[in-house]
Design an enzyme around this catalytic site. Structure first.
Site, short mmCIF file in Angstrom:
data_model
loop_
_atom_site.label_atom_id
_atom_site.label_comp_id
_atom_site.label_asym_id
_atom_site.label_seq_id
_atom_site.Cartn_x
_atom_site.Cartn_y
_atom_site.Cartn_z
N LYS A 122 2.85 -11.69 -7.42
CA LYS A 122 2.17 -10.87 -8.58
C LYS A 122 3.43 -10.67 -9.82
CE LYS A 122 -1.28 -8.18 -6.56
NZ LYS A 122 -1.54 -8.96 -5.42
N GLU A 206 2.73 -0.46 -13.03
CA GLU A 206 1.74 -0.64 -14.27
C GLU A 206 1.39 0.70 -14.88
OE1 GLU A 206 -1.06 -3.30 -12.61
OE2 GLU A 206 0.27 -5.17 -13.10
N ARG A 298 -9.49 -19.40 -6.09
CA ARG A 298 -10.56 -20.05 -5.14
C ARG A 298 -11.75 -19.53 -5.74
NH1 ARG A 298 -12.06 -14.89 -3.71
NH2 ARG A 298 -10.33 -13.44 -3.01
#
Length: 679
Positions: A122, A206, A298
């Site tokens: 990430k 965040e 995906r």
């Protein structure tokens, strides 16, 4: 090894359940031979039954079967497979698997390993997105993981902040920190969770958006540098970071915002050299600002809503791109038509904190005819059929119900009708909860954010209450279905209240299924008296001091029309053991139904047996066969969902026979014992 991107003729689906069935459906339409793989727990599963060939991978545990890279590749070689579709979950985002396929000369229907790796970390992904000009939530994604530095960065960002495991997912290693005082404790907890789950305790920070929406963009890229977005989906309604109901397009999107988000998503995909189907997930703030959250490399569970509004088959796009073809459409050729919802049907009990449920699916059907729905507006992607067993080994999702309408209101109305027409028996599911969600005023009014369920918990899980009309309808429906099951012409076998030289009267007790076996259950008694008028069977139903004139008409499928005092309502009606289920677009009502009128010629069937109200295990038999008991006396104990339930005597009498012993597993509706009421 250089792969030959000529058209392959055999596709192995390295997954199970509804996604395996869904991928194989498109593959067969394209003329491909399909290969399924399975664990011991899935030897007779639907995806195995539907494939042209199937290969066993190993024991039930996923790590020994569906996650066993060597076993999957061996299955591909044994069947002459040219390509493998990973579905979602399991190996779908495993870069090592992709590299192993490349070495084996097998095409992976998905992105290159480098793209998976780029989005798997990430912190690194955030840096790549910043480089591509994709908006990021204010935060810290650096390599320096000193506790004091992290605290300092959180202070700069401003509370509340979200701590996230850099290598994480699925809600693990995540904490909301409301103030600096709680930062260190939250950091320590996140590090422990992340280390245990991923072997990596690096964190990112965040800004925590208080009421954001979760909006994701479907992107597609080919091997020739082309990339498009197939618009967006709103996935804000979640529980424990897992999506429940998704919709497309996202409500309230302006053309300008849609274009900005779509362009940003395509830039994100091109930044990492993406190929195939991917989803870029954003947080959308109330002021219209949007921020990159992550990219799923995906096909997504919720891809059907995109297919519904665009008219495109995303699995076909995947297979054609994997064959080396360019994208089937340019951005300008893609358009939005109407609105679509997807509701995820899980084998779980929302009333028991969403605990997963297992058991035998005695019935699994969608009654489109009875609900007067068109098959082109409703789609059920499932991995199960009636008679299948839901095991404890895998994800509890059974199916996805997808609907389409001209606009959001029309699609939502269709969703509610379709949910009412979905008949699942034998296993506890979240179907009724989905109806409560879809009917919630906040959901209808697009008051959406990622804490929607949490914010509305009081109304979504309000105590059950039942109207006089519900009791009356359930009484008639139970009688009607009981009569249909009686094939004998003998008056002695009838269940419609027939008496020699006696009034045509029946007494029925109804209560909440959860309290059906309790000695002090709060029952409503309905006195039913039949009559004939102008050739029509009518009934007088007395509940307390209120009497209703009623009639019932069987329609197509499971549908019935119940008329009470001239008010006619159409319902989807069925009986699951002694439980009458009445479903309509506004919601579901379930009532335990039993007859309590005395019958001179024999013991009434509802008092002569005791049935299991749920799937469970017999814990103890509390009386001996032949023992005389009084009404309410405990007879046996069952365990279900880690809770014990005591079965009590329905009236004075004696136990004749137990059909199960301590330790036996029983299914809902199984006859537990034979009971002889006192004369």
């Amino acid at each position: 090894m250089t792969l030959d991107l000529t058209k392959f003729d055999t596709l192995l689906v390295a997954n199970r359940g509804e996604i395996a069935c869904r991928v194989m459906r498109t593959a067969r339409r394209m003329g491909l031979k399909t290969v399924a793989v399975y664990s011991d727990a899935d030897a007779t599963a639907r995806h195995v039954r539907e494939a042209d060939e199937a290969v066993r991978l190993g024991p039930a545990a996923a790590r020994e079967s569906y996650l066993n890279v060597d076993a999957v590749i061996d299955a591909a070689k044994r069947t002459g497979t040219g390509a493998i579709h990973p579905g979602y979950g399991f190996l779908s985002e495993n870069g090592g698997f992709v590299k192993a396929l490349e070495q084996a000369g097998i095409i992976f229907v998905g992105p290159p390993a480098s793209a998976i790796a780029a989005m798997g970390d990430k912190s690194a992904a955030k840096a790549r997105m910043a480089n591509a000009g994709v908006p990021l939530v204010p935060g810290y994604h650096g390599d320096d993981q000193d506790d004091a530095l992290l605290r300092s960065e959180a202070d700069k960002i401003g509370y509340p902040v979200m701590l996230k495991a850099s290598a994480g997912g699925g809600g693990k290693g995540m904490r909301v920190v409301e103030s600096g005082e709680g930062f260190q404790a939250a950091l320590d907890g996140c590090r422990r969770e992340s280390k245990a789950a991923f072997g990596d305790d690096r964190m990112l920070i965040e800004k925590y958006l208080v009421q954001p929406r979760h909006v994701e963009v479907q992107v597609f890229c080919d091997r020739y540098g082309n990339g498009v977005y197939l618009f967006e989906r709103d996935c804000s309604v979640q529980r424990r970071h897992q999506k429940v109901i998704e919709e497309a397009p996202a409500p309230g999107m302006t053309p300008e915002l849609r274009s900005a988000m779509g362009d940003a998503a395509v830039r994100a995909a091109k930044e990492i050299g993406y190929v195939g189907a991917g989803t870029v997930e954003f947080l959308l703030d109330a002021d219209g600002s949007f921020y990159f959250m992550e990219m799923n490399t995906r096909l997504q569970v919720e891809h059907p809503v995109t297919e519904m509004i665009t008219g495109q088959d995303l699995v076909e796009w995947q297979l054609r791109v994997a064959m080396g073809e360019p994208l089937p459409c340019t951005q300008g050729e893609l358009t939005i038509t109407g609105h679509s919802f997807e509701a995820r049907l899980y084998a779980e009990d929302p009333e028991q904190d969403f605990l997963p449920a297992t058991g035998l699916l005695t019935r699994f059907a969608l009654d489109l005819e009875g609900a007067d729905l068109d098959s082109d507006r409703v789609r059920l992607d499932s991995g199960v059929e009636s008679g299948d067993v839901v095991s404890m080994h895998y994800d509890p999702m059974l199916a996805k119900l997808i609907v389409h309408g001209a606009d959001r209101d029309a699609a939502l109305a269709t969703l509610n009708r379709a949910l009412a027409a979905l008949d699942v028996q034998g296993v506890v599911t979240n179907r009724a909860f989905l109806q409560r969600l879809a009917n919630h005023p906040g959901f209808k009014n697009v008051e959406l954010d990622t804490r929607f369920i949490e914010r509305n918990e009081a109304t979504l899980f309000a105590p059950r209450s039942y109207s006089t009309e519900a009791y009356a309808s359930a009484a008639l429906i139970g009688l009607n279905q009981l009569a249909q099951e009686c094939e004998s012409d003998s008056p002695w076998d009838r269940h419609d209240g027939f008496r020699l030289n006696a009034p045509h009267t029946i007494r029925i007790a109804l209560c909440d299924p959860a309290s059906a076996q309790a000695a002090d259950s709060d029952e409503a008694v309905v006195v039913v008296e039949g009559k004939r008028e102008s050739g029509e069977s009518l009934w007088n139903l007395t509940i307390g001091d209120q009497t209703l004139t009623a009639s019932l008409q069987s329609l197509t499928g499971d549908a019935v029309a119940v008329t009470l005092n001239g008010h006619r309502r159409r319902l989807q009606a069925r009986r699951d053991g002694h439980i009458v289920v009445m479903a309509e677009p506004s919601g579901e009502t379930r009532l335990f139904w039993r007859r309590i009128d005395a019958i001179d010629h024999g013991h009434h069937e509802a008092e002569s047996t005791l049935t299991a109200p749920m799937n469970g295990t017999v814990v103890a038999l509390l009386v001996e066969p032949g023992a005389a008991v009084e009404k309410g006396m405990p007879l046996m104990v069952m365990e279900a969902m880690k809770m014990e339930h005591t079965m009590t005597a329905p009236t004075d009498g004696s136990v004749e026979t137990f059909h199960f012993q301590s330790g036996d597993t029983v299914s809902q509706g199984d006859v537990l014992l034979d009971f002889a009421p006192s004369e």
